[in-house]
Design a protein around this motif. Structure first.
Motif, PDB file in Angstrom:
ATOM      1  N   ILE A  46       0.915  -1.596  -0.089  1.00  0.00           N
ATOM      2  CA  ILE A  46      -0.444  -0.107  -0.254  1.00  0.00           C
ATOM      3  C   ILE A  46       1.042   1.526   0.062  1.00  0.00           C
ATOM      4  O   ILE A  46       1.987   1.956   1.066  1.00  0.00           O
ATOM      5  CB  ILE A  46      -0.887  -0.197   1.160  1.00  0.00           C
ATOM      6  CG1 ILE A  46      -1.714  -1.466   1.073  1.00  0.00           C
ATOM      7  CG2 ILE A  46      -1.669   1.379   1.255  1.00  0.00           C
ATOM      8  CD1 ILE A  46      -2.309  -1.350   2.500  1.00  0.00           C
ATOM      9  N   SER A  47       0.597   2.240  -1.135  1.00  0.00           N
ATOM     10  CA  SER A  47       1.089   3.205  -0.465  1.00  0.00           C
ATOM     11  C   SER A  47       0.720   4.300  -0.083  1.00  0.00           C
ATOM     12  O   SER A  47      -0.787   4.385   0.186  1.00  0.00           O
ATOM     13  CB  SER A  47       1.376   3.982  -2.188  1.00  0.00           C
ATOM     14  OG  SER A  47       0.286   4.714  -3.158  1.00  0.00           O
ATOM     15  N   LEU A  48       1.313   4.914   0.988  1.00  0.00           N
ATOM     16  CA  LEU A  48       0.691   5.707   1.883  1.00  0.00           C
ATOM     17  C   LEU A  48       0.986   7.397   2.211  1.00  0.00           C
ATOM     18  O   LEU A  48       2.170   7.605   2.161  1.00  0.00           O
ATOM     19  CB  LEU A  48       0.613   5.362   2.793  1.00  0.00           C
ATOM     20  CG  LEU A  48      -0.283   6.142   4.655  1.00  0.00           C
ATOM     21  CD1 LEU A  48      -1.949   6.135   4.252  1.00  0.00           C
ATOM     22  CD2 LEU A  48      -0.005   5.609   6.026  1.00  0.00           C
ATOM     23  N   ASN A  49       0.097   8.485   1.292  1.00  0.00           N
ATOM     24  CA  ASN A  49       0.672   8.949   0.920  1.00  0.00           C
ATOM     25  C   ASN A  49       0.339  10.311   2.594  1.00  0.00           C
ATOM     26  O   ASN A  49      -1.009  10.373   2.405  1.00  0.00           O
ATOM     27  CB  ASN A  49      -0.366  10.195   0.117  1.00  0.00           C
ATOM     28  CG  ASN A  49      -0.017  11.843  -0.392  1.00  0.00           C
ATOM     29  OD1 ASN A  49      -0.474  12.442   1.009  1.00  0.00           O
ATOM     30  ND2 ASN A  49       0.659  12.157  -1.017  1.00  0.00           N
ATOM     31  N   VAL A  50       1.663  10.897   3.006  1.00  0.00           N
ATOM     32  CA  VAL A  50       1.127  10.708   4.287  1.00  0.00           C
ATOM     33  C   VAL A  50       2.304  12.215   4.246  1.00  0.00           C
ATOM     34  O   VAL A  50       2.919  12.820   4.342  1.00  0.00           O
ATOM     35  CB  VAL A  50       2.339  10.197   5.250  1.00  0.00           C
ATOM     36  CG1 VAL A  50       2.247  10.626   6.756  1.00  0.00           C
ATOM     37  CG2 VAL A  50       1.408   9.108   5.280  1.00  0.00           C
ATOM     38  N   ASP A  51       1.820  13.635   3.572  1.00  0.00           N
ATOM     39  CA  ASP A  51       1.856  14.452   2.506  1.00  0.00           C
ATOM     40  C   ASP A  51       2.397  15.327   4.729  1.00  0.00           C
ATOM     41  O   ASP A  51       1.194  15.897   4.909  1.00  0.00           O
ATOM     42  CB  ASP A  51       1.868  15.450   2.305  1.00  0.00           C
ATOM     43  CG  ASP A  51       1.977  16.846   2.042  1.00  0.00           C
ATOM     44  OD1 ASP A  51       3.640  16.885   1.870  1.00  0.00           O
ATOM     45  OD2 ASP A  51       1.206  17.917   1.110  1.00  0.00           O
TER      46      ASP A  51
END
Length: 145
Positions: A46-51
């Motif tokens: 899973i790619s988890l975008n945590v900007d």
């Protein structure tokens, strides 16, 4: 958390990333190519975008995935106060710094097993390379938890 719960009975890799991270963007197509091979080995990615700058939007992420032809890689986007919880799960925080890309391997049962951070800006595939896939195949077939 819901996506984590769905995968707690198997191996899971969560890749932390943001759109401002050049190595993160570069590795997305490679991760997408590896997603199917990893799934065949019983490992979800899973790619988890945590900007941490809180500027990335789901629309921007969707557009980037379309532009890069990312169609297999599972995508999640964390926003607002949930960012702090997601970073804490990876041993990072907004106040003490972040390192992207950052990946955590979770063993069956949901316990963190290993992590790695950073990826070289390489022209050759890393995620979808034979040594990388062989490592994860050995991991998935092991009894290690």
């Amino acid at each position: 958390q819901t996506q984590l719960d769905e995968h707690k009975d198997g191996w899971l890799i969560i890749n932390y990333w943001a759109t401002w991270c050049a190595p993160c963007i570069q590795e997305l197509p490679d991760m997408d190519a590896a997603s199917g091979a990893l799934a065949d080995r019983g490992i979800n990615l899973i790619s988890l975008n945590v900007d941490v700058m809180r500027k990335d939007t789901q629309d921007e992420i969707t557009a980037l995935f379309a532009e890069k032809a990312i169609d297999v890689l599972q995508n999640a986007h964390v926003t607002g106060p949930d960012i702090n919880g997601a970073l804490a799960a990876a041993g990072m925080s907004t106040s003490e710094g972040t390192a992207f890309p950052h990946s955590i391997i979770f063993a069956p049962g949901g316990e963190p097993y290993a992590y790695f951070e950073g990826m070289p800006l390489a022209k050759e595939p890393i995620w979808n390379s034979e040594p990388f896939l062989a490592f994860f195949e050995a991991l998935a077939s092991s009894e290690a938890t």
